[in-house]
Design a protein around this motif. Structure first.
Motif, PDB file in Angstrom:
ATOM      1  N   UNK A   1      19.178 -41.186  19.733  1.00  0.00           N
ATOM      2  CA  UNK A   1      18.138 -40.689  20.613  1.00  0.00           C
ATOM      3  C   UNK A   1      16.750 -41.008  20.092  1.00  0.00           C
ATOM      4  N   UNK A   2      16.594 -41.036  18.782  1.00  0.00           N
ATOM      5  CA  UNK A   2      15.273 -41.263  18.207  1.00  0.00           C
ATOM      6  C   UNK A   2      14.920 -42.743  18.121  1.00  0.00           C
ATOM      7  N   UNK A   3      15.858 -43.622  18.365  1.00  0.00           N
ATOM      8  CA  UNK A   3      15.612 -45.061  18.301  1.00  0.00           C
ATOM      9  C   UNK A   3      14.906 -45.486  19.578  1.00  0.00           C
ATOM     10  N   UNK A   4      13.677 -45.974  19.443  1.00  0.00           N
ATOM     11  CA  UNK A   4      12.876 -46.306  20.615  1.00  0.00           C
ATOM     12  C   UNK A   4      12.485 -47.776  20.671  1.00  0.00           C
ATOM     13  N   UNK A   5      12.978 -48.588  19.761  1.00  0.00           N
ATOM     14  CA  UNK A   5      12.616 -50.006  19.739  1.00  0.00           C
ATOM     15  C   UNK A   5      13.037 -50.701  21.028  1.00  0.00           C
ATOM     16  N   UNK A   6      14.231 -50.385  21.506  1.00  0.00           N
ATOM     17  CA  UNK A   6      14.727 -50.968  22.753  1.00  0.00           C
ATOM     18  C   UNK A   6      15.793 -50.043  23.345  1.00  0.00           C
ATOM     19  N   UNK A   7      16.203 -50.363  24.567  1.00  0.00           N
ATOM     20  CA  UNK A   7      17.252 -49.578  25.216  1.00  0.00           C
ATOM     21  C   UNK A   7      18.526 -49.641  24.375  1.00  0.00           C
ATOM     22  N   UNK A   8      19.197 -48.504  24.221  1.00  0.00           N
ATOM     23  CA  UNK A   8      20.422 -48.437  23.425  1.00  0.00           C
ATOM     24  C   UNK A   8      21.490 -47.679  24.203  1.00  0.00           C
ATOM     25  N   UNK A  35      18.521 -50.461  12.298  1.00  0.00           N
ATOM     26  CA  UNK A  35      17.451 -50.836  11.367  1.00  0.00           C
ATOM     27  C   UNK A  35      17.212 -52.348  11.413  1.00  0.00           C
ATOM     28  N   UNK A  36      18.303 -53.115  11.408  1.00  0.00           N
ATOM     29  CA  UNK A  36      18.182 -54.576  11.472  1.00  0.00           C
ATOM     30  C   UNK A  36      17.529 -55.030  12.772  1.00  0.00           C
ATOM     31  N   UNK A  37      17.886 -54.399  13.876  1.00  0.00           N
ATOM     32  CA  UNK A  37      17.292 -54.755  15.163  1.00  0.00           C
ATOM     33  C   UNK A  37      15.785 -54.521  15.118  1.00  0.00           C
ATOM     34  N   UNK A  38      15.367 -53.367  14.622  1.00  0.00           N
ATOM     35  CA  UNK A  38      13.937 -53.059  14.612  1.00  0.00           C
ATOM     36  C   UNK A  38      13.154 -53.940  13.642  1.00  0.00           C
ATOM     37  N   UNK A  39      13.799 -54.441  12.591  1.00  0.00           N
ATOM     38  CA  UNK A  39      13.117 -55.282  11.605  1.00  0.00           C
ATOM     39  C   UNK A  39      13.144 -56.769  11.950  1.00  0.00           C
ATOM     40  N   UNK A  40      14.247 -57.235  12.563  1.00  0.00           N
ATOM     41  CA  UNK A  40      14.460 -58.680  12.655  1.00  0.00           C
ATOM     42  C   UNK A  40      14.660 -59.217  14.063  1.00  0.00           C
ATOM     43  N   UNK A  46      20.550 -52.899  23.126  1.00  0.00           N
ATOM     44  CA  UNK A  46      21.644 -52.826  22.159  1.00  0.00           C
ATOM     45  C   UNK A  46      22.790 -52.055  22.809  1.00  0.00           C
ATOM     46  N   UNK A  47      23.993 -52.583  22.664  1.00  0.00           N
ATOM     47  CA  UNK A  47      25.178 -51.886  23.159  1.00  0.00           C
ATOM     48  C   UNK A  47      26.131 -51.689  21.980  1.00  0.00           C
ATOM     49  N   UNK A  48      26.470 -50.429  21.728  1.00  0.00           N
ATOM     50  CA  UNK A  48      27.399 -50.070  20.659  1.00  0.00           C
ATOM     51  C   UNK A  48      28.672 -49.550  21.328  1.00  0.00           C
TER      52      UNK A  48
END
Length: 129
Positions: A1-8, A35-40, A46-48
């Motif tokens: 929920x706290x990940x805001x870099x992109x839709x998850x 973490x890797x998505x937000x850095x690189x 993202x779909x998990x």
């Protein structure tokens, strides 16, 4: 929920509860992946996915970002020798999966995708009905 870099998105269809160590493994894989998505990455989604069959648990972490040719080559080399020297995060993910006798694969044809298979042998606590 706290990940805001992109839709998850999270797709979870696991009905058999894995042992606590494996639950923590899935959590650690997800944290490292995000973490890797937000850095690189330049991903917008993202779909998990967590799923299972009678014998295995399946985990996938897929983003729609672009991967340059240098990174693709580096990943191919890393997979060939099972050493992810260019990224301590990927090595950590690989090591976690191997500790459960699992398979760890990366695909970069469309975005960056990690596919994991972990055998259920002796990894279940109980079953949800």
């Amino acid at each position: 929920r706290e990940f805001t870099f992109c839709e998850t998105l999270l797709n979870d269809s696991i009905k058999t509860i894995p042992v606590l160590k494996l639950k923590y493994c899935f959590i650690a894989l997800t944290k490292e992946g995000l973490s890797n998505v937000s850095k690189h990455s330049n991903a917008t989604k993202v779909v998990i996915t967590l799923s299972e069959d009678e014998k295995n648990y399946y985990y996938s972490f897929c983003d729609n970002g672009t991967v340059d040719e240098t990174t693709k080559l580096s990943i191919l080399k890393s997979q060939a020798c099972s050493e992810y020297t260019d990224g301590i995060g990927l090595q950590s993910m690989y090591d976690r999966v191997k500790s459960f006798h699992g398979l760890f694969q990366i695909d970069t044809k469309t975005g960056f995708q990690i596919y994991i298979t972990i055998p259920k042998e002796d990894t279940n606590e109980s079953t949800n009905n």
